[in-house]
Motif scaffolding. Structure first.
Motif, PDB file in Angstrom:
ATOM      1  N   TYR A   1       1.921  -6.456   7.060  1.00 29.03           N
ATOM      2  CA  TYR A   1       1.441  -6.300   8.435  1.00 29.03           C
ATOM      3  C   TYR A   1       2.351  -7.004   9.424  1.00 29.03           C
ATOM      4  CZ  TYR A   1      -2.878  -4.579   6.360  1.00 29.03           C
ATOM      5  OH  TYR A   1      -3.796  -3.870   5.646  1.00 29.03           O
ATOM      6  N   PHE A   2       2.860  -8.152   9.034  1.00 22.97           N
ATOM      7  CA  PHE A   2       3.713  -8.900   9.948  1.00 22.97           C
ATOM      8  C   PHE A   2       4.988  -8.124  10.257  1.00 22.97           C
ATOM      9  CE2 PHE A   2       6.693 -12.236  11.226  1.00 22.97           C
ATOM     10  CZ  PHE A   2       5.963 -12.808  12.252  1.00 22.97           C
ATOM     11  N   VAL A   3       5.623  -7.565   9.233  1.00 21.20           N
ATOM     12  CA  VAL A   3       6.856  -6.810   9.482  1.00 21.20           C
ATOM     13  C   VAL A   3       6.548  -5.534  10.268  1.00 21.20           C
ATOM     14  CG1 VAL A   3       6.994  -5.461   7.330  1.00 21.20           C
ATOM     15  CG2 VAL A   3       9.094  -6.114   8.510  1.00 21.20           C
ATOM     16  N   HIS A   4       5.417  -4.885   9.987  1.00 21.13           N
ATOM     17  CA  HIS A   4       5.052  -3.692  10.752  1.00 21.13           C
ATOM     18  C   HIS A   4       4.794  -4.049  12.217  1.00 21.13           C
ATOM     19  CE1 HIS A   4       3.740  -1.085   7.063  1.00 21.13           C
ATOM     20  NE2 HIS A   4       5.048  -1.174   7.198  1.00 21.13           N
TER      21      HIS A   4
ATOM     22  N   GLN B   1       2.791 -18.204  -5.817  1.00 23.89           N
ATOM     23  CA  GLN B   1       4.109 -17.682  -6.187  1.00 23.89           C
ATOM     24  C   GLN B   1       4.120 -16.169  -6.331  1.00 23.89           C
ATOM     25  OE1 GLN B   1       2.732 -20.250  -8.180  1.00 23.89           O
ATOM     26  NE2 GLN B   1       3.801 -21.850  -7.063  1.00 23.89           N
ATOM     27  N   ARG B   2       2.978 -15.590  -6.632  1.00 23.79           N
ATOM     28  CA  ARG B   2       2.900 -14.151  -6.871  1.00 23.79           C
ATOM     29  C   ARG B   2       2.831 -13.392  -5.556  1.00 23.79           C
ATOM     30  NH1 ARG B   2      -1.679 -13.392 -11.230  1.00 23.79           N
ATOM     31  NH2 ARG B   2      -2.851 -13.745  -9.344  1.00 23.79           N
ATOM     32  N   LEU B   3       3.561 -12.294  -5.508  1.00 23.66           N
ATOM     33  CA  LEU B   3       3.519 -11.412  -4.343  1.00 23.66           C
ATOM     34  C   LEU B   3       3.721  -9.995  -4.836  1.00 23.66           C
ATOM     35  CD1 LEU B   3       3.384 -11.544  -1.192  1.00 23.66           C
ATOM     36  CD2 LEU B   3       5.869 -11.508  -1.211  1.00 23.66           C
ATOM     37  N   GLY B   4       2.897  -9.079  -4.360  1.00 25.48           N
ATOM     38  CA  GLY B   4       3.065  -7.673  -4.717  1.00 25.48           C
ATOM     39  C   GLY B   4       4.200  -7.067  -3.921  1.00 25.48           C
ATOM     40  N   THR B   5       4.414  -5.784  -4.097  1.00 28.06           N
ATOM     41  CA  THR B   5       5.461  -5.078  -3.376  1.00 28.06           C
ATOM     42  C   THR B   5       5.024  -4.834  -1.940  1.00 28.06           C
ATOM     43  OG1 THR B   5       6.141  -3.978  -5.401  1.00 28.06           O
ATOM     44  CG2 THR B   5       6.891  -3.006  -3.346  1.00 28.06           C
ATOM     45  N   VAL B   6       5.874  -5.242  -1.015  1.00 28.96           N
ATOM     46  CA  VAL B   6       5.627  -4.992   0.397  1.00 28.96           C
ATOM     47  C   VAL B   6       6.220  -3.621   0.715  1.00 28.96           C
ATOM     48  CG1 VAL B   6       6.106  -5.755   2.754  1.00 28.96           C
ATOM     49  CG2 VAL B   6       5.675  -7.449   0.964  1.00 28.96           C
ATOM     50  N   HIS B   7       5.372  -2.707   1.156  1.00 28.90           N
ATOM     51  CA  HIS B   7       5.814  -1.347   1.486  1.00 28.90           C
ATOM     52  C   HIS B   7       6.011  -1.262   2.999  1.00 28.90           C
ATOM     53  CE1 HIS B   7       5.089   0.108  -2.567  1.00 28.90           C
ATOM     54  NE2 HIS B   7       3.975  -0.610  -2.535  1.00 28.90           N
ATOM     55  N   VAL B   8       7.262  -1.098   3.418  1.00 28.70           N
ATOM     56  CA  VAL B   8       7.590  -1.069   4.835  1.00 28.70           C
ATOM     57  C   VAL B   8       7.777   0.378   5.279  1.00 28.70           C
ATOM     58  CG1 VAL B   8       9.217  -1.825   6.604  1.00 28.70           C
ATOM     59  CG2 VAL B   8       8.679  -3.339   4.675  1.00 28.70           C
TER      60      VAL B   8
ATOM     61  N   THR C   1       8.488   4.516  10.093  1.00 30.00           N
ATOM     62  CA  THR C   1       7.913   5.118  11.295  1.00 30.00           C
ATOM     63  C   THR C   1       6.460   4.662  11.369  1.00 30.00           C
ATOM     64  OG1 THR C   1       7.107   7.095  10.155  1.00 30.00           O
ATOM     65  CG2 THR C   1       9.370   7.183  11.049  1.00 30.00           C
ATOM     66  N   VAL C   2       5.842   4.853  12.526  1.00 28.56           N
ATOM     67  CA  VAL C   2       4.440   4.462  12.669  1.00 28.56           C
ATOM     68  C   VAL C   2       3.547   5.213  11.666  1.00 28.56           C
ATOM     69  CG1 VAL C   2       2.449   4.485  14.227  1.00 28.56           C
ATOM     70  CG2 VAL C   2       4.662   3.616  15.026  1.00 28.56           C
ATOM     71  N   PRO C   3       3.690   6.538  11.521  1.00 28.92           N
ATOM     72  CA  PRO C   3       2.852   7.212  10.521  1.00 28.92           C
ATOM     73  C   PRO C   3       3.076   6.681   9.097  1.00 28.92           C
ATOM     74  CG  PRO C   3       3.744   8.829  12.035  1.00 28.92           C
ATOM     75  CD  PRO C   3       4.428   7.528  12.337  1.00 28.92           C
ATOM     76  N   GLU C   4       4.314   6.367   8.744  1.00 31.76           N
ATOM     77  CA  GLU C   4       4.574   5.784   7.421  1.00 31.76           C
ATOM     78  C   GLU C   4       3.917   4.419   7.288  1.00 31.76           C
ATOM     79  OE1 GLU C   4       8.763   5.672   6.570  1.00 31.76           O
ATOM     80  OE2 GLU C   4       8.962   7.857   6.661  1.00 31.76           O
ATOM     81  N   GLN C   5       3.918   3.649   8.363  1.00 33.10           N
ATOM     82  CA  GLN C   5       3.265   2.343   8.342  1.00 33.10           C
ATOM     83  C   GLN C   5       1.769   2.495   8.109  1.00 33.10           C
ATOM     84  OE1 GLN C   5       4.339   0.348  11.983  1.00 33.10           O
ATOM     85  NE2 GLN C   5       6.398  -0.124  11.254  1.00 33.10           N
ATOM     86  N   PHE C   6       1.151   3.445   8.813  1.00 26.79           N
ATOM     87  CA  PHE C   6      -0.278   3.675   8.622  1.00 26.79           C
ATOM     88  C   PHE C   6      -0.574   4.082   7.182  1.00 26.79           C
ATOM     89  CE2 PHE C   6      -0.928   4.758  13.363  1.00 26.79           C
ATOM     90  CZ  PHE C   6      -1.258   3.451  13.656  1.00 26.79           C
ATOM     91  N   LYS C   7       0.261   4.938   6.632  1.00 22.28           N
ATOM     92  CA  LYS C   7       0.063   5.392   5.252  1.00 22.28           C
ATOM     93  C   LYS C   7       0.152   4.207   4.278  1.00 22.28           C
ATOM     94  CE  LYS C   7       1.787   8.727   1.887  1.00 22.28           C
ATOM     95  NZ  LYS C   7       2.781   9.770   1.601  1.00 22.28           N
ATOM     96  N   ALA C   8       1.155   3.365   4.453  1.00 21.24           N
ATOM     97  CA  ALA C   8       1.335   2.200   3.577  1.00 21.24           C
ATOM     98  C   ALA C   8       0.196   1.200   3.749  1.00 21.24           C
ATOM     99  CB  ALA C   8       2.683   1.529   3.861  1.00 21.24           C
ATOM    100  N   ASP C   9      -0.221   0.975   4.983  1.00 19.56           N
ATOM    101  CA  ASP C   9      -1.301   0.020   5.242  1.00 19.56           C
ATOM    102  C   ASP C   9      -2.632   0.535   4.708  1.00 19.56           C
ATOM    103  OD1 ASP C   9       0.616  -1.530   6.446  1.00 19.56           O
ATOM    104  OD2 ASP C   9      -0.104  -1.210   8.496  1.00 19.56           O
TER     105      ASP C   9
END
Length: 158
Positions: free
Chosen positions: A25-28, A72-79, A82-90
């Motif tokens: 969310y922060f990067v988006h 220490q654990r972090l999942g894959t951040v999906h960036v 485009t705005v529609p791609e961001q909505f899809k990932a979020d």
């Protein structure tokens, strides 16, 4: 207070999803700010901070249950690029979080940890609201077109 069986592992799984969501969310939000979409920047940045508050609550609860928060654990951040791609990932991230939280509510019910269950149920409500918001934005894009939608995102919130 000692945690019931499996609760610490479950809370750490949720914490991992929260930490991942914070970054996504922060990067988006920063991308939307860079593109000039102030309304989206404001809303998505707020969501990142809401996730930080959830992570803080999870950490405090894990410590209360005499566990160790796994930072220490972090999942894959999906960036999304485009705005529609961001909505899809979020949306995907929120749906996955909903599944984990539902699993957690069920587990806590089985082991009799009603305090943790209540905390997770509150988080479920928040996730449901965010899923609804994302789905509404996606529907708006379908109805008014991407360009019209984005032109409305340039203005700051009143």
């Amino acid at each position: 207070m000692k945690a019931k069986e499996g609760v610490i592992n479950l809370l750490n799984k949720i914490l991992t999803a929260d930490l991942t969501a914070i970054n996504q969310y922060f990067v988006h939000a920063k991308m939307c700010e860079n593109w000039g979409y102030e309304r989206l920047h404001h809303h998505i940045r707020k969501r990142a901070f809401d996730e930080m508050k959830d992570a803080e609550e999870l950490i405090e609860h894990i410590l209360y249950l005499e566990g160790v928060p796994n930072m220490q654990r972090l999942g894959t951040v999906h960036v999304g690029e485009t705005v529609p791609e961001q909505f899809k990932a979020d949306l995907k991230a929120e749906q996955e979080m909903l599944a984990i939280l539902s699993e957690g509510v069920n587990h806590c019910t089985k082991v009799g940890d009603f305090t943790t269950r209540h905390m997770l149920e509150d988080m479920v409500k928040d996730v449901d609201e965010h899923i609804d918001w994302i789905e509404t934005q996606q529907e708006l894009i379908k109805q008014v077109g991407l360009e019209n939608y984005l032109s409305e995102q340039i203005r700051k919130e009143e």
